[in-house]
Write an enzyme that holds these catalytic residues in place. Structure first.
Site, PDB file in Angstrom:
ATOM      1  N   CYS A 134       1.028  -2.721  10.094  1.00 53.06           N
ATOM      2  CA  CYS A 134       1.168  -4.183  10.235  1.00 53.06           C
ATOM      3  C   CYS A 134       2.635  -4.596  10.313  1.00 53.06           C
ATOM      4  O   CYS A 134       3.155  -4.872  11.397  1.00 53.06           O
ATOM      5  CB  CYS A 134       0.480  -4.908   9.072  1.00 53.06           C
ATOM      6  SG  CYS A 134      -1.305  -4.621   8.990  1.00 53.06           S
ATOM      7  N   ARG A 135       3.326  -4.664   9.164  1.00 50.86           N
ATOM      8  CA  ARG A 135       4.658  -5.279   9.135  1.00 50.86           C
ATOM      9  C   ARG A 135       5.737  -4.436   9.806  1.00 50.86           C
ATOM     10  O   ARG A 135       6.505  -4.951  10.646  1.00 50.86           O
ATOM     11  CB  ARG A 135       5.059  -5.586   7.688  1.00 50.86           C
ATOM     12  CG  ARG A 135       4.206  -6.667   7.056  1.00 50.86           C
ATOM     13  CD  ARG A 135       4.354  -6.689   5.559  1.00 50.86           C
ATOM     14  NE  ARG A 135       3.817  -5.473   4.949  1.00 50.86           N
ATOM     15  CZ  ARG A 135       3.907  -5.161   3.673  1.00 50.86           C
ATOM     16  NH1 ARG A 135       4.550  -5.971   2.858  1.00 50.86           N
ATOM     17  NH2 ARG A 135       3.362  -4.056   3.204  1.00 50.86           N
ATOM     18  N   SER A 136       5.851  -3.149   9.438  1.00 49.43           N
ATOM     19  CA  SER A 136       6.967  -2.381  10.008  1.00 49.43           C
ATOM     20  C   SER A 136       6.806  -2.124  11.509  1.00 49.43           C
ATOM     21  O   SER A 136       7.813  -2.119  12.228  1.00 49.43           O
ATOM     22  CB  SER A 136       7.239  -1.088   9.223  1.00 49.43           C
ATOM     23  OG  SER A 136       6.142  -0.221   9.215  1.00 49.43           O
ATOM     24  N   ASN A 143       2.377   1.168   7.613  1.00 51.58           N
ATOM     25  CA  ASN A 143       2.926   1.344   8.970  1.00 51.58           C
ATOM     26  C   ASN A 143       1.928   0.970  10.074  1.00 51.58           C
ATOM     27  O   ASN A 143       1.931   1.538  11.149  1.00 51.58           O
ATOM     28  CB  ASN A 143       3.446   2.776   9.188  1.00 51.58           C
ATOM     29  CG  ASN A 143       4.331   2.937  10.430  1.00 51.58           C
ATOM     30  OD1 ASN A 143       4.331   3.981  11.072  1.00 51.58           O
ATOM     31  ND2 ASN A 143       5.078   1.927  10.781  1.00 51.58           N
ATOM     32  N   CYS A 145       7.119  -0.119   5.624  1.00 52.07           N
ATOM     33  CA  CYS A 145       6.165  -0.923   4.844  1.00 52.07           C
ATOM     34  C   CYS A 145       5.178   0.047   4.201  1.00 52.07           C
ATOM     35  O   CYS A 145       5.439   1.249   4.127  1.00 52.07           O
ATOM     36  CB  CYS A 145       5.468  -1.973   5.717  1.00 52.07           C
ATOM     37  SG  CYS A 145       4.449  -1.302   7.052  1.00 52.07           S
ATOM     38  N   ASP A 147       2.267  -8.972   2.632  1.00 54.48           N
ATOM     39  CA  ASP A 147       1.374  -8.031   3.309  1.00 54.48           C
ATOM     40  C   ASP A 147       0.211  -8.809   3.927  1.00 54.48           C
ATOM     41  O   ASP A 147      -0.579  -9.411   3.200  1.00 54.48           O
ATOM     42  CB  ASP A 147       0.858  -7.025   2.272  1.00 54.48           C
ATOM     43  CG  ASP A 147       0.067  -5.916   2.913  1.00 54.48           C
ATOM     44  OD1 ASP A 147      -0.298  -6.054   4.096  1.00 54.48           O
ATOM     45  OD2 ASP A 147      -0.174  -4.910   2.231  1.00 54.48           O
TER      46      ASP A 147
HETATM   47  P1  4NP Z   1       1.415  -2.759   6.177  1.00 57.51           P
HETATM   48  O1  4NP Z   1      -0.021  -3.321   5.745  1.00 57.51           O
HETATM   49  O2  4NP Z   1       2.020  -2.134   4.949  1.00 57.51           O
HETATM   50  O3  4NP Z   1       2.156  -3.988   6.593  1.00 57.51           O
HETATM   51  O4  4NP Z   1       1.172  -1.790   7.301  1.00 57.51           O
HETATM   52  C1  4NP Z   1      -0.986  -2.544   5.094  1.00 57.51           C
HETATM   53  C2  4NP Z   1      -1.826  -1.739   5.830  1.00 57.51           C
HETATM   54  C3  4NP Z   1      -2.804  -0.997   5.192  1.00 57.51           C
HETATM   55  C4  4NP Z   1      -2.925  -1.056   3.824  1.00 57.51           C
HETATM   56  C5  4NP Z   1      -2.072  -1.842   3.083  1.00 57.51           C
HETATM   57  C6  4NP Z   1      -1.112  -2.591   3.730  1.00 57.51           C
HETATM   58  N1  4NP Z   1      -3.949  -0.318   3.163  1.00 57.51           N
HETATM   59  O5  4NP Z   1      -4.088  -0.461   1.943  1.00 57.51           O
HETATM   60  O6  4NP Z   1      -4.655   0.458   3.822  1.00 57.51           O
END
Ligand code: 4NP
Length: 171
Positions: A15-17, A13, A10, A127
């Site tokens: 939240c989703r993955s 790294n 994702c 997201d």
């Molecule tokens: P992820 O979520 O891609 O599911 O881990 C996010 C975590 C942090 C950010 C964006 C999405 N960020 O912009 O910091």
């Protein structure tokens, strides 16, 4: 027996993955298949490298009995494209980034994770980072459906491959 090397990807790294990694790890453990899988996750970006998953992701996973607190965020590395057999993007943007970053001859390893759960009617795990807890629960619903579909696909592929004279297909 085939050992599958799977990487969930994702943006951050956190939240989703990591949730996908935790869900898939538990699924294969429940089926007694852990030794047939190498499972990891990574982020396109480096903002959260070294951090544990977001507290909301940890709590949402824990509500389903899955502990992801021991995971540590890392950024995608060039070697990941050769090392892993399947690289599973959480959304279309991640998939596009993976296509940009990987050698063309390895594009066959890149997948939209939700293509293993066509009944969800979407290719994107939204997201949840900038939203509330319900976004994490929804992401987990999609992830659980795709994890089941992915494992089923790989188990069927392995069964076909194990039969004498059978052809391996693209996975
Ligand atoms: P992820 O979520 O891609 O599911 O881990 C996010 C975590 C942090 C950010 C964006 C999405 N960020 O912009 O910091």
């Amino acid at each position: 027996m085939t050992r599958h090397r799977l990487l969930f990807v994702c943006l951050g790294n956190i939240c989703r993955s990591p949730m996908a990694e935790g869900v898939f790890r538990r699924l294969v453990a429940e089926r007694g298949l852990s030794d047939r899988f190498e499972i990891d996750s990574a982020g396109i970006g480096d903002w959260h490298v070294g951090q544990a998953p977001d507290n909301r992701a940890q709590a949402a996973a824990m509500r389903r009995g899955i502990d992801i607190s021991m995971q540590t965020a890392r950024q995608l590395r060039a070697v990941d494209f050769s090392h892993f057999d399947l690289i599973l993007a959480m959304d279309g943007s991640n998939h596009g980034d993976l296509q940009q970053l990987s050698p063309k001859q390895l594009h066959g390893k890149l997948r939209h994770f939700l293509d293993f759960a066509t009944q969800t009617g979407t290719r994107d795990v939204p997201d949840p980072f900038f939203g509330g807890d319900e976004g994490f629960d929804h992401a987990l619903d999609l992830i659980e459906a795709a994890a089941e579909g992915l494992l089923e696909t790989l188990v069927v592929e392995d069964g076909v491959a194990a039969k004498p004279g059978a052809q391996r297909s693209s996975l």
